[in-house]
Each structure stands twice: as structure tokens, then as C-alpha cells.
Design a protein around this motif. Structure first.
Motif, PDB file in Angstrom:
ATOM      1  N   PRO A  16     -50.752   5.981 -14.481  1.00  0.00           N
ATOM      2  CA  PRO A  16     -49.529   5.793 -15.281  1.00  0.00           C
ATOM      3  C   PRO A  16     -48.435   6.804 -14.978  1.00  0.00           C
ATOM      4  CG  PRO A  16     -51.472   5.998 -16.701  1.00  0.00           C
ATOM      5  CD  PRO A  16     -51.944   6.142 -15.284  1.00  0.00           C
ATOM      6  N   SER A  19     -44.144   7.279 -10.737  1.00  0.00           N
ATOM      7  CA  SER A  19     -42.771   6.801 -10.949  1.00  0.00           C
ATOM      8  C   SER A  19     -42.563   5.519 -10.161  1.00  0.00           C
ATOM      9  CB  SER A  19     -41.768   7.862 -10.498  1.00  0.00           C
ATOM     10  OG  SER A  19     -41.819   8.006  -9.089  1.00  0.00           O
ATOM     11  N   LEU A  49     -32.744  -2.793 -10.724  1.00  0.00           N
ATOM     12  CA  LEU A  49     -33.813  -3.297 -11.592  1.00  0.00           C
ATOM     13  C   LEU A  49     -33.233  -4.478 -12.368  1.00  0.00           C
ATOM     14  CD1 LEU A  49     -36.648  -2.909 -12.954  1.00  0.00           C
ATOM     15  CD2 LEU A  49     -35.456  -1.524 -14.673  1.00  0.00           C
ATOM     16  N   THR A  59     -38.364   6.478 -14.134  1.00  0.00           N
ATOM     17  CA  THR A  59     -39.036   5.440 -14.898  1.00  0.00           C
ATOM     18  C   THR A  59     -40.424   5.264 -14.315  1.00  0.00           C
ATOM     19  OG1 THR A  59     -38.760   3.246 -15.869  1.00  0.00           O
ATOM     20  CG2 THR A  59     -38.204   3.467 -13.529  1.00  0.00           C
ATOM     21  N   LEU A  60     -41.371   4.856 -15.143  1.00  0.00           N
ATOM     22  CA  LEU A  60     -42.761   4.719 -14.713  1.00  0.00           C
ATOM     23  C   LEU A  60     -42.998   3.308 -14.179  1.00  0.00           C
ATOM     24  CD1 LEU A  60     -44.459   6.450 -17.777  1.00  0.00           C
ATOM     25  CD2 LEU A  60     -44.039   7.457 -15.520  1.00  0.00           C
ATOM     26  N   VAL A  62     -45.650   1.538 -14.300  1.00  0.00           N
ATOM     27  CA  VAL A  62     -46.426   0.675 -15.209  1.00  0.00           C
ATOM     28  C   VAL A  62     -45.573   0.043 -16.307  1.00  0.00           C
ATOM     29  CG1 VAL A  62     -48.644   1.812 -14.845  1.00  0.00           C
ATOM     30  CG2 VAL A  62     -47.086   2.676 -16.631  1.00  0.00           C
ATOM     31  N   MET A  63     -44.345   0.540 -16.489  1.00  0.00           N
ATOM     32  CA  MET A  63     -43.472  -0.043 -17.513  1.00  0.00           C
ATOM     33  C   MET A  63     -42.807  -1.325 -17.010  1.00  0.00           C
ATOM     34  SD  MET A  63     -41.776   3.593 -18.650  1.00  0.00           S
ATOM     35  CE  MET A  63     -40.522   2.992 -19.777  1.00  0.00           C
ATOM     36  N   HIS A  64     -43.018  -1.691 -15.731  1.00  0.00           N
ATOM     37  CA  HIS A  64     -42.173  -2.724 -15.128  1.00  0.00           C
ATOM     38  C   HIS A  64     -42.897  -3.972 -14.648  1.00  0.00           C
ATOM     39  CE1 HIS A  64     -38.655  -0.391 -15.708  1.00  0.00           C
ATOM     40  NE2 HIS A  64     -39.247   0.668 -15.204  1.00  0.00           N
ATOM     41  N   ASP A  65     -44.038  -4.292 -15.247  1.00  0.00           N
ATOM     42  CA  ASP A  65     -44.650  -5.573 -14.895  1.00  0.00           C
ATOM     43  C   ASP A  65     -43.713  -6.692 -15.353  1.00  0.00           C
ATOM     44  OD1 ASP A  65     -45.698  -4.488 -17.526  1.00  0.00           O
ATOM     45  OD2 ASP A  65     -46.272  -6.594 -17.721  1.00  0.00           O
ATOM     46  N   ASP A  67     -40.895  -7.324 -14.051  1.00  0.00           N
ATOM     47  CA  ASP A  67     -39.511  -7.027 -13.663  1.00  0.00           C
ATOM     48  C   ASP A  67     -39.300  -7.296 -12.177  1.00  0.00           C
ATOM     49  OD1 ASP A  67     -38.644  -6.306 -16.162  1.00  0.00           O
ATOM     50  OD2 ASP A  67     -39.040  -4.158 -15.889  1.00  0.00           O
TER      51      ASP A  67
ATOM     52  N   TYR B   6     -51.251   5.727 -21.456  1.00  0.00           N
ATOM     53  CA  TYR B   6     -50.096   4.826 -21.557  1.00  0.00           C
ATOM     54  C   TYR B   6     -50.467   3.681 -22.486  1.00  0.00           C
ATOM     55  CZ  TYR B   6     -46.638   1.302 -20.285  1.00  0.00           C
ATOM     56  OH  TYR B   6     -45.652   0.361 -20.326  1.00  0.00           O
ATOM     57  N   LEU B  34     -39.044  11.755 -19.217  1.00  0.00           N
ATOM     58  CA  LEU B  34     -39.793  11.884 -17.959  1.00  0.00           C
ATOM     59  C   LEU B  34     -39.327  13.094 -17.159  1.00  0.00           C
ATOM     60  CD1 LEU B  34     -40.115   8.120 -17.010  1.00  0.00           C
ATOM     61  CD2 LEU B  34     -41.959   9.659 -17.685  1.00  0.00           C
TER      62      LEU B  34
END
Lengths: 166, 327
Positions: A16, A19, A49, A59-60, A62-65, A67, B6, B34
Motif C-alpha cells: 500500500p 505511490s 488521472l 497519491t497511492l 492502491v487508491m486508484h483501482d 481509474d 490500508y 503523504l
């Protein structure tokens, strides 16, 4: 759900802490996007994005599935460059070239923002229609540093493409 | 960066339950958090991703507007209603950061951005905000960007943002969902705290709280200005900023709303200054009185002494412009 990068799908099975920038370069093998400061200060990692420019270092992954990301590799190729890429070559809009992918992704989104009517801090009327000027380009590109100092030629390249689109 | 769990919040109540845990922090845009996690200034053990909560959109709210907590700074500043009816807010947002950062930064997250004090960022230095009880290296150190109002013996950090300064001038309200599922409303002017002896607390949020939105009152009209004085023309934090909403009627200042950035641990609002201006004819003498009242308890720390005259001059320039005078 996977993330889509330049039209291809990638699974996000990573630590996680990864980046989006590191995912692009290390896991997707797309090294066109550059790591400069890794703190959102230099803009070398700028990508699109869902069509909007962001700093991929802040930004990570894992936050972007689900996208969609567009990197410099998705904008143009050596054989079929994006108009901004061709203009940067024509105007010598770089020296070392390290900031260039970020500059071009940023400029692409900037032209879309102006087309959408977004004003900036230097616009005369915040509620009005933005007019493209050198001052506007410099304000809107202030998140992309060029340590070689090729700013004048970067502005010229962007201006040329903007005028051609107008 | 330290490892963390997470977690993705599925609904507001779920977010509250996840966030009440010790060491849990919410992440929205993540542009500040972050950055601080990479430096290990912030070391959450769990990150609760709130981005999929239904907190987007700008909607009508009585005579005003409701801005969802997840509305990006870019989207807020580009909204035609914000640009026409709340230009001081659009201008303040556009004065901060860059388009890349503002595309990610959210309305709720921006309210929670942390100070840019050099010593807060430097793990080798003492900092009561980062490590309570260790001391404040900024006092007696390099403190050019630090507070001249409302500081304490334990912390002289400033709140660095622009958006909240305009929200303070507009007297907006923060809507918060708490861990019990109740909703409470906190005026922006009361959302951020002064450091006192607990500078580790930037604002009044409690564990398990989630900011759900910001309520703007009816459009204020008048002349709305946001002036920001900084070291670079773009992409720099304010040394001093002034958000102003000024009405002039029959040659007199009918209404004045003012808030200031860069001066304190929170957006600075002083109702005494507004009261002094209202009902009076604009003049340089009046503006001098207003600045003197605003700064009557201002105290420099050495390298930020310049902020006192800079604030006086910036306020006067804004008041001249807002009342139709020459700069």
C-alpha cells in the motif's frame, strides 16, 4: 478492479505504500514519467488521472483501482508525436529533458482546462472567460520546474500549440 | 514511509468506526498527508481511504451553497456559482499550490492541512506539535514564516492555507459527522485552534470525526478581494494574505468582513476591526486605525518582525482597493 494505464489494464497487487509514480515506473515498466523531488514540488511526475493532471508521487497506487491514467507514453510516440511534443522539439523546450514528460502532460491538461473555461489567479475576472497569454501560461505551469531554465522556450512551444488549437 | 493498514471506508458510519482507532487517519487527496508520511512526520498505523464516500458535488443549500468534502479545490474554484457569487473563495483557492495539487486536494482535506514550520518537518529538531513536550525550536530559531498573533510559549506555527481564510471571511460552516453518527456544525472561524499548550491539535476534530462538507451562507455581494503576499509570484505559501468582503453605501463602509492568512495558527478574524470600519467613511486615517487595532497585540519573533508592517500595509492596500481608492 484493475487500473487502466494508456488503455491497458494492470492489477494493483502492491504494497500500500507504493505511490502511483513508483507503480508506473517499477510495476508497469513505464519509465517516461520521472521522479524528481517525490514531494509534489517539482512536477516531473505529472500524469493525467481521468483526464486531469496530478502529481503521481503524492497519491497511492492502491487508491486508484478503476481509474484511468495517461502518461507521456500514452500521449505520443517518436513516430507519431503529440503536437506538444513536436512543438517542444521545434522550440527547443528543454535542455536535459528530465522535466519534459511532466511539462508536456501538464501542458496538455492546461490547454484542456482553458478550453473548459477555468480561470487562474492571474485572470482579470475570476468569473470571466480566460484568455491565453504568456502570464497565464507561466502561472498555470508553475507546478512544473525546469532546472535548466528552458522556460522561455517551453512557453513558446505551448503558445504555438494553443494558438493552433484556437 | 512506515507500514500501515490500508482500509477503504464503506459509508460514513464505517469511516467513523475505522477512524476512532488509535493511529488511524483519513486520506482524501493525500497531497499533504503523504508528503508528511514520506518524511515520517506523520506515522499513521492505518489509513482510511474516504474517497469513495458520497461526499462530492456542490449543491444549493438554502440561499447559499453546500460544498461536499470531497469536491476538489480545482472543481470548487471552477464552479460558476463559486466564481460569480463567492469570488473571494475562488481567488483564494487559485492563490494556493498548483493545478496538479488542487486537482487532488479536497475541500475537507485542505481544511486539515498542517503547518509548514521548518522544525515541524525536521525530525532532528524539537517540536511540540510533532512531538508534544519536546520544546519549540522555532522560538529563538529561524522563524520568518511564523505567527505574530495568537502564538503561545509552546508553538508559533502558522496555518498555511488560503481557502480557509476566504471561508472565514465568508463566515462559512464546517459540517462534521461524528463516531456516534450525529452531525454537528462548526463555524470555520472556530474550526482551527490556537496552539495554547496543546499545539499538536490543529483543529477541533475528535477521533472518529469525518468532515462531510462546508456550508456557504447566502452570497455576500460587495467587493470581494483576496490579496496574497509571498516570496514567489506563484506556488508559494502566504507571508500575509487578506480576504476581504466590503460594502460601500452612500460614501460609507456599510459592511466589512476580513480574514487574514499567514499570521497565526488559524485564519485570523478580528470582529473589532470590522466594527471599527463599519459606518465610517473610508480614509487612510481610518485604515491606519483598523490596522493598529488588528495588530495591537502582535508580537514578532525576530526574523518575522517584518510581518507586522507588511500586514499593516497589505490591509491598507486592500481596503483602499475595495473602497475605490487608489493604491
Amino acid at each position: 478492479m484493475p487500473i487502466t494505464i494508456n488503455g491497458a489494464e494492470y492489477e494493483l497487487d502492491v504494497d500500500p505504500r507504493t505511490s502511483l509514480l513508483d507503480f508506473l515506473r517499477r510495476d508497469a515498466g513505464l519509465t517516461g514519467t520521472k521522479k524528481g523531488c517525490d514531494h509534489g514540488q517539482c512536477g516531473a511526475c505529472t500524469v493525467l488521472l481521468n483526464g486531469q493532471r496530478i502529481n503521481s508521487c503524492l497519491t497511492l497506487a492502491v487508491m486508484h483501482d478503476g481509474d484511468s491514467v495517461t502518461t507521456i507514453e500514452g500521449l505520443g510516440t517518436p513516430d507519431a508525436p503529440h503536437p506538444l511534443q513536436a512543438a517542444f522539439v521545434r522550440h527547443d523546450g528543454y535542455q536535459c529533458g528530465y522535466c519534459t514528460p511532466g511539462q508536456i502532460c501538464s501542458a496538455k491538461a492546461m490547454l484542456d482546462e482553458i478550453a473548459a473555461g477555468w480561470t487562474s489567479f492571474v485572470s482579470d475576472d475570476v468569473a470571466g472567460t480566460p484568455k491565453l497569454s504568456e502570464e497565464e501560461i507561466r502561472e498555470r505551469m508553475s507546478g512544473n520546474l525546469c532546472r535548466c531554465g528552458a522556460y522561455s522556450n517551453i512557453v513558446a512551444a505551448i503558445s504555438e500549440v494553443a494558438e493552433a488549437q484556437a | 514511509m512506515k507500514p500501515f493498514d490500508y482500509q477503504r471506508a464503506h459509508g460514513l458510519d464505517d469511516a467513523g468506526q475505522l477512524l476512532v482507532a488509535d493511529g488511524a487517519k483519513p486520506i482524501a487527496g493525500g497531497t499533504n498527508l503523504l508528503d508528511l508520511m514520506k518524511l515520517e512526520v506523520e506515522t499513521p498505523t492505518a489509513l482510511v481511504d474516504v474517497n469513495r464516500l458520497p461526499l462530492g458535488g456542490i449543491t444549493a443549500h438554502g440561499e447559499g451553497l453546500y460544498i461536499g468534502a470531497l469536491v476538489s479545490n480545482c472543481a470548487c474554484a471552477a464552479d460558476p456559482r463559486i466564481r460569480s457569487d463567492y469570488p473571494v473563495l475562488a481567488r483564494a483557492i487559485l492563490a494556493g499550490a498548483t493545478f496538479q495539487l488542487r486537482n487532488k486536494a479536497t475541500t475537507g482535506g485542505n481544511l486539515c492541512q498542517r503547518t509548514r514550520c521548518y522544525y515541524f518537518y525536521d525530525l532532528s529538531q524539537t517540536c511540540n506539535k510533532r512531538a508534544p513536550g519536546t520544546g519549540c525550536a522555532a522560538i529563538g530559531g529561524f522563524n520568518r514564516i511564523h505567527a505574530i498573533l495568537g502564538a503561545s510559549d509552546t508553538c508559533i506555527a502558522t496555518y498555511p492555507g488560503d481557502m480557509a481564510v476566504a471561508l472565514s471571511a465568508l463566515d462559512a460552516t464546517v459540517e462534521i459527522h461524528d463516531v456516534k453518527g450525529d452531525k454537528r456544525l462548526v463555524p470555520v472561524r472556530d474550526f482551527h485552534r490556537l496552539p495554547g499548550d496543546t499545539p499538536e491539535r490543529d483543529n477541533v476534530l475528535e477521533p472518529g470525526d469525518v468532515i462531510t462538507g462546508v456550508v456557504l451562507p447566502a452570497p455576500a455581494g460587495g467587493t470581494q478581494l483576496y490579496r496574497k503576499v509571498r516570496d514567489r509570484a506563484s506556488y508559494a505559501f502566504a507571508l500575509v494574505s487578506v480576504a476581504a468582503v466590503i460594502h460601500v453605501e452612500d460614501g460609507k463602509i456599510a459592511k466589512a468582513r476580513l480574514a487574514f492568512g499567514g499570521l497565526a495558527h488559524k485564519p485570523w478574524h478580528d470582529a473589532r476591526v470590522e466594527a471599527l470600519l463599519e459606518g465610517e467613511a473610508p480614509s487612510d486615517a481610518l485604515f491606519d486605525q483598523a490596522a493598529a487595532l488588528l495588530l495591537d497585540e502582535a508580537r514578532g519573533q525576530g526574523s518575522n518582525d517584518f510581518k507586522i508592517p507588511l500586514t499593516r500595509r497589505t490591509l491598507k492596500a486592500v481596503l483602499r482597493e475595495a473602497t475605490g481608492g487608489t493604491l
